[in-house]
Design a protein around this motif. Structure first.
Motif, mmCIF file in Angstrom:
data_model
loop_
_atom_site.group_PDB
_atom_site.id
_atom_site.type_symbol
_atom_site.label_atom_id
_atom_site.label_comp_id
_atom_site.label_asym_id
_atom_site.label_seq_id
_atom_site.Cartn_x
_atom_site.Cartn_y
_atom_site.Cartn_z
ATOM 1 N N SER A 1 0.813 -1.218 0.000
ATOM 2 C CA SER A 1 0.000 0.000 0.000
ATOM 3 C C SER A 1 0.846 1.267 0.000
ATOM 4 O O SER A 1 0.299 2.363 -0.036
ATOM 5 C CB SER A 1 -0.925 0.005 1.217
ATOM 6 O OG SER A 1 -0.187 -0.072 2.423
ATOM 7 N N SER B 1 -5.942 2.783 -6.649
ATOM 8 C CA SER B 1 -7.240 3.174 -7.193
ATOM 9 C C SER B 1 -8.315 3.045 -6.134
ATOM 10 O O SER B 1 -8.303 2.119 -5.318
ATOM 11 C CB SER B 1 -7.606 2.292 -8.396
ATOM 12 O OG SER B 1 -8.899 2.610 -8.870
ATOM 13 N N GLN B 2 -9.233 3.986 -6.158
ATOM 14 C CA GLN B 2 -10.394 3.964 -5.280
ATOM 15 C C GLN B 2 -11.613 4.244 -6.163
ATOM 16 O O GLN B 2 -11.737 5.332 -6.726
ATOM 17 C CB GLN B 2 -10.267 5.023 -4.183
ATOM 18 C CG GLN B 2 -11.378 5.010 -3.153
ATOM 19 C CD GLN B 2 -11.216 6.139 -2.158
ATOM 20 O OE1 GLN B 2 -10.802 7.234 -2.506
ATOM 21 N NE2 GLN B 2 -11.535 5.881 -0.899
ATOM 22 N N THR B 3 -12.487 3.261 -6.318
ATOM 23 C CA THR B 3 -13.611 3.425 -7.232
ATOM 24 C C THR B 3 -14.807 2.621 -6.752
ATOM 25 O O THR B 3 -14.654 1.587 -6.098
ATOM 26 C CB THR B 3 -13.240 2.984 -8.658
ATOM 27 O OG1 THR B 3 -14.378 3.114 -9.502
ATOM 28 C CG2 THR B 3 -12.775 1.533 -8.693
ATOM 29 N N THR B 4 -15.993 3.117 -7.067
ATOM 30 C CA THR B 4 -17.213 2.361 -6.790
ATOM 31 C C THR B 4 -17.708 1.639 -8.039
ATOM 32 O O THR B 4 -18.727 0.969 -8.007
ATOM 33 C CB THR B 4 -18.320 3.296 -6.280
ATOM 34 O OG1 THR B 4 -18.426 4.416 -7.166
ATOM 35 C CG2 THR B 4 -18.002 3.783 -4.890
ATOM 36 N N ARG C 1 -16.367 2.556 -2.062
ATOM 37 C CA ARG C 1 -15.813 3.889 -1.798
ATOM 38 C C ARG C 1 -14.873 3.935 -0.610
ATOM 39 O O ARG C 1 -14.173 4.928 -0.423
ATOM 40 C CB ARG C 1 -16.956 4.877 -1.570
ATOM 41 C CG ARG C 1 -17.915 4.501 -0.450
ATOM 42 C CD ARG C 1 -19.011 5.542 -0.312
ATOM 43 N NE ARG C 1 -20.108 5.086 0.520
ATOM 44 C CZ ARG C 1 -21.108 5.845 0.903
ATOM 45 N NH1 ARG C 1 -21.143 7.097 0.528
ATOM 46 N NH2 ARG C 1 -22.071 5.363 1.654
ATOM 47 N N ASP C 2 -14.803 2.883 0.205
ATOM 48 C CA ASP C 2 -13.891 2.906 1.345
ATOM 49 C C ASP C 2 -12.738 1.914 1.166
ATOM 50 O O ASP C 2 -12.049 1.589 2.122
ATOM 51 C CB ASP C 2 -14.646 2.599 2.644
ATOM 52 C CG ASP C 2 -15.271 1.218 2.636
ATOM 53 O OD1 ASP C 2 -15.581 0.729 1.544
ATOM 54 O OD2 ASP C 2 -15.467 0.648 3.728
ATOM 55 N N GLU C 3 -12.512 1.446 -0.068
ATOM 56 C CA GLU C 3 -11.439 0.501 -0.326
ATOM 57 C C GLU C 3 -10.493 1.043 -1.390
ATOM 58 O O GLU C 3 -10.899 1.764 -2.300
ATOM 59 C CB GLU C 3 -11.998 -0.846 -0.800
ATOM 60 C CG GLU C 3 -12.806 -1.599 0.233
ATOM 61 C CD GLU C 3 -13.345 -2.911 -0.323
ATOM 62 O OE1 GLU C 3 -13.373 -3.889 0.429
ATOM 63 O OE2 GLU C 3 -13.719 -2.937 -1.525
ATOM 64 N N PHE C 4 -9.221 0.653 -1.256
ATOM 65 C CA PHE C 4 -8.218 0.981 -2.263
ATOM 66 C C PHE C 4 -7.673 -0.313 -2.857
ATOM 67 O O PHE C 4 -7.542 -1.323 -2.161
ATOM 68 C CB PHE C 4 -7.048 1.759 -1.646
ATOM 69 C CG PHE C 4 -7.258 3.248 -1.596
ATOM 70 C CD1 PHE C 4 -6.895 4.042 -2.670
ATOM 71 C CD2 PHE C 4 -7.812 3.851 -0.479
ATOM 72 C CE1 PHE C 4 -7.076 5.415 -2.630
ATOM 73 C CE2 PHE C 4 -8.002 5.213 -0.427
ATOM 74 C CZ PHE C 4 -7.634 6.010 -1.505
ATOM 75 N N CYS D 1 -14.309 7.729 -8.706
ATOM 76 C CA CYS D 1 -13.104 7.090 -9.233
ATOM 77 C C CYS D 1 -11.904 7.993 -8.987
ATOM 78 O O CYS D 1 -11.911 9.161 -9.393
ATOM 79 C CB CYS D 1 -13.249 6.807 -10.729
ATOM 80 S SG CYS D 1 -11.822 5.952 -11.435
ATOM 81 N N ASN D 2 -10.897 7.475 -8.299
ATOM 82 C CA ASN D 2 -9.649 8.193 -8.070
ATOM 83 C C ASN D 2 -8.482 7.292 -8.444
ATOM 84 O O ASN D 2 -8.565 6.065 -8.326
ATOM 85 C CB ASN D 2 -9.509 8.614 -6.599
ATOM 86 C CG ASN D 2 -10.417 9.761 -6.236
ATOM 87 O OD1 ASN D 2 -10.631 10.654 -7.054
ATOM 88 N ND2 ASN D 2 -10.971 9.746 -5.034
ATOM 89 N N GLU E 1 -11.816 11.722 2.988
ATOM 90 C CA GLU E 1 -11.626 10.688 3.991
ATOM 91 C C GLU E 1 -12.297 11.081 5.303
ATOM 92 O O GLU E 1 -12.422 12.260 5.647
ATOM 93 C CB GLU E 1 -10.130 10.436 4.229
ATOM 94 C CG GLU E 1 -9.453 9.729 3.068
ATOM 95 C CD GLU E 1 -8.014 9.390 3.357
ATOM 96 O OE1 GLU E 1 -7.537 9.687 4.476
ATOM 97 O OE2 GLU E 1 -7.341 8.831 2.468
#
Length: 634
Positions: free
Chosen positions: A40, A333-336, A355-358, A386-387, A410
């Motif tokens: 991470s 990446s962080q995406t729904t 949305r709370d996972e990478f 999406c990030n 966050e």
């Protein structure tokens, strides 16, 4: 008058979700298979503490040791044993011979992490570039922290100002997250150096992006107009300087010192093209076979026009990435929805999450230009976002998307819907996270004294303790709720969270864990005393166990009183950790979460054992009726 809540509590337990298994005693701990976790973050550079070679030559007050113990009742007292892994400032020389400690490397922007032990009444500081101080201080009993307290950013000093007004600026920590003296505490600091033009004129002030103490964000985006007191004058500011640890104010110990040095490196994006596809599926597929809705040149990389609307849409950006330095690059990446990243026409990354996972993946890149494509499929319009972040050699993690800051959105436990006890204790049912596991049959208890705890009703186990404000319920009560978690406000100490009582065949039998087929554990609910503090009860076979918690005034500790009725062949597990040490007066220090267990008022003798590389603190419970009393101090 006592108020009985047994029936209500039992009804709640029966009606609740069944994520927590029932409990069964097994004579062998069943280990869960650990999932392989993706990296991470990119590795830090570690300062090896086998000798003093990681620092410039200094005074005799600094030595390398193997262990340090501080008397938590005597000011500025430490004892140590030979070995390696810890650097100790004994502060035992004549004042002018207690020297500061400097690194041989000089830094600009830096991310630093370390563990520090502060004895009673002691004082030190971390001077970034030798100029800007983050304070290290014994602030355990401080109610309203100031700039002089642990995690504070020290004030500046003008010796020409009128007496009493020399000090100015200085920033207090948001909360007091300092632990008791003699315990290891964790500091994480992200610092940015002042910036200068080619003529040497300062164009931007130095600033602390973040200071974390024991897992709590205590400083954020603090700008410094010049060096803090003891760090020189404005004329001394330069682009780089060594890290300095103050050595003339009191004894202090450090370990696990690691850092990353950052430059202004970024992946430069050019030749950007935005393509929208005619696609409504829950996958991405082969882009060459999917019809295009539109294709046009783009100035910025951003999916904000997609995520701001409740509609199904799949969009890709393609272009050229300019890699500034060869090495490993970590993409997060962080995406729904679903996101994919292609580098050099090869899939480097795919993530489908919430949305709370990478999701993370490390890719080795060579310096130069490479083609890239990033695709986002928003297949569920009610779940949007999406990030994409990147970290690389001398490159601090940042978002590749325009206008997105890392950490934006966050959860901040100090903001939102806060439940706060006033003149009476408050109890709140919620889900509670403990060591990455969600417990559904949990209750948190807040007290007016500011000491709080969470308790697992399904297993009769203490999960965590903390001091400060009580509970953030934003994830439970805002709109439709999210995760349904009650979040401690401030830093929490995680207890072992396992079964607290179990029979063991021998002293070396592994501690059992709950299994689904158990029929031997029976929750008996709780009752309130006149002050509204609860006593929790449960039954193991024919044995009845009660847990009562009290908070003494003016201290950060939780007293635990246990009664055991009709006990037979039981052991009680108090704590576990990477190592547990016995101190004088029947006090133990647990060095994973780093807290004290005070058994001085207890007649039963505790035992430290090591099972599978982990220390456990146990008590053999006499058969029949018995009492166990101890305090948890942090």
């Amino acid at each position: 008058m006592k108020q009985y809540m047994l029936l209500c509590s039992l009804i709640l337990l029966v009606c609740s979700c069944k994520e927590d298994p029932e409990v069964i005693f097994t004579q062998a701990a069943v280990k869960k298979e650990e999932k392989k976790k993706s990296l991470s973050y990119l590795p830090f550079t570690q300062i090896e503490l086998n000798d003093l070679g990681g620092f410039k030559p200094t005074g005799e007050n600094w030595i390398i040791v193997g262990d340090v113990i501080s008397d938590r009742k005597t000011k500025r007292t430490v004892t140590f044993s030979e070995g390696t892994g810890i650097i100790l400032n004994k502060n035992d020389q004549e004042k002018e011979k207690n020297k500061n400690l400097y690194t041989p490397f000089e830094h600009g922007d830096i991310e630093l992490e370390l563990d520090v032990m502060v004895p009673v009444g002691s004082n030190s500081g971390l001077y970034f570039q030798g100029r800007y101080e983050v304070q290290i201080y014994d602030s355990w009993k401080v109610k309203k922290p100031k700039y002089v307290d642990m995690g504070g950013i020290y004030q500046r000093w003008d010796k020409e100002a009128p007496k009493g007004k020399e000090g100015y600026e200085g920033t207090s920590p948001r909360v007091n997250a300092a632990k008791a003296p003699g315990l290891w505490q964790h500091l994480k600091v992200i610092f940015h150096a002042a910036k200068f033009n080619k003529a040497g004129k300062k164009t931007k002030n130095a600033w602390f992006e973040e200071v974390w103490l024991n897992g709590v964000l205590v400083q954020e985006n603090v700008e410094l107009t010049g060096p803090t007191r003891g760090g020189g004058t404005n004329a001394d500011e330069k682009p780089r300087g060594p890290l300095m640890i103050q050595g003339d104010h009191g004894p202090v110990a450090f370990k696990n010192i690691k850092y990353k040095l950052y430059e202004d490196n970024k992946l430069k994006i050019s030749n950007l093209v935005r393509t929208e596809y005619k696609h409504s599926g829950k996958t991405i597929g082969n882009l060459d076979t999917i019809a295009k809705v539109s294709e046009e040149k783009a100035k910025v990389l951003s999916f904000s026009d997609v995520t701001s609307k409740r509609e199904r849409k799949m969009v890709a950006f393609s272009g050229t990435l300019s890699v500034p330095k060869s090495g490993d690059y970590l993409f997060a990446s962080q995406t729904t929805g679903i996101a994919e990243l292609y580098l050099n026409k090869k899939k480097a990354f795919r993530f489908k999450g919430s949305r709370d996972e990478f999701g993370f993946n490390t890719v080795t890149l060579e310096k130069g230009n490479i083609p890239f494509t990033v695709v986002y499929n928003q297949h569920a319009p009610w779940a949007r976002g999406c990030n994409l972040f990147v970290e690389g050699p001398e490159m601090k993690a940042y978002s590749l998307f325009e206008g997105v800051k890392k950490g934006a959105g966050e959860f901040d436990p100090l903001k939102g819907i806060i439940v706060e006890p006033k003149d009476k204790p408050v109890m709140q049912r919620s889900f509670v996270n403990h060591k990455d596991q969600k417990h559904t049959h949990a209750i948190s208890v807040g007290t007016p004294q500011g000491v709080h705890y969470s308790y697992n009703l399904a297993t009769g186990s203490l999960l965590k303790v903390w001091r400060g404000s009580f509970l953030n319920t934003t994830h439970m009560w805002l709109s439709r709720g999210f995760k349904q978690l009650g979040e401690p406000v401030g830093f929490a100490i995680a207890m072992h969270g396992d079964l607290e009582f179990a029979p063991l065949e021998t002293e070396n039998t592994p501690w059992p864990i709950p299994l689904p087929e158990n029929k031997g554990f029976k929750q008996l609910g709780y009752e309130l005393d006149a002050s509204r503090m609860p006593t929790f009860s449960y039954q193991l076979g024919k044995t009845v166990i009660t847990n009562t918690f009290t908070v003494p005034e003016g201290s950060r500790q939780l007293n635990k009183s246990i009664t055991v009725s009709k006990g037979k062949n039981l052991w009680h597990k108090i704590a576990d950790g990477e190592n547990i040490k016995e101190l004088p007066d029947n006090i133990y220090v647990v060095n994973n979460e780093s807290y004290y267990v005070d058994l001085s008022g207890n007649e039963l003798k505790a035992t430290i054992r090591n099972i599978d590389g982990k220390d456990e603190l146990l008590i053999k419970v006499p058969d029949g009726d018995s009492k166990i009393n101890y305090s948890i101090i942090w």
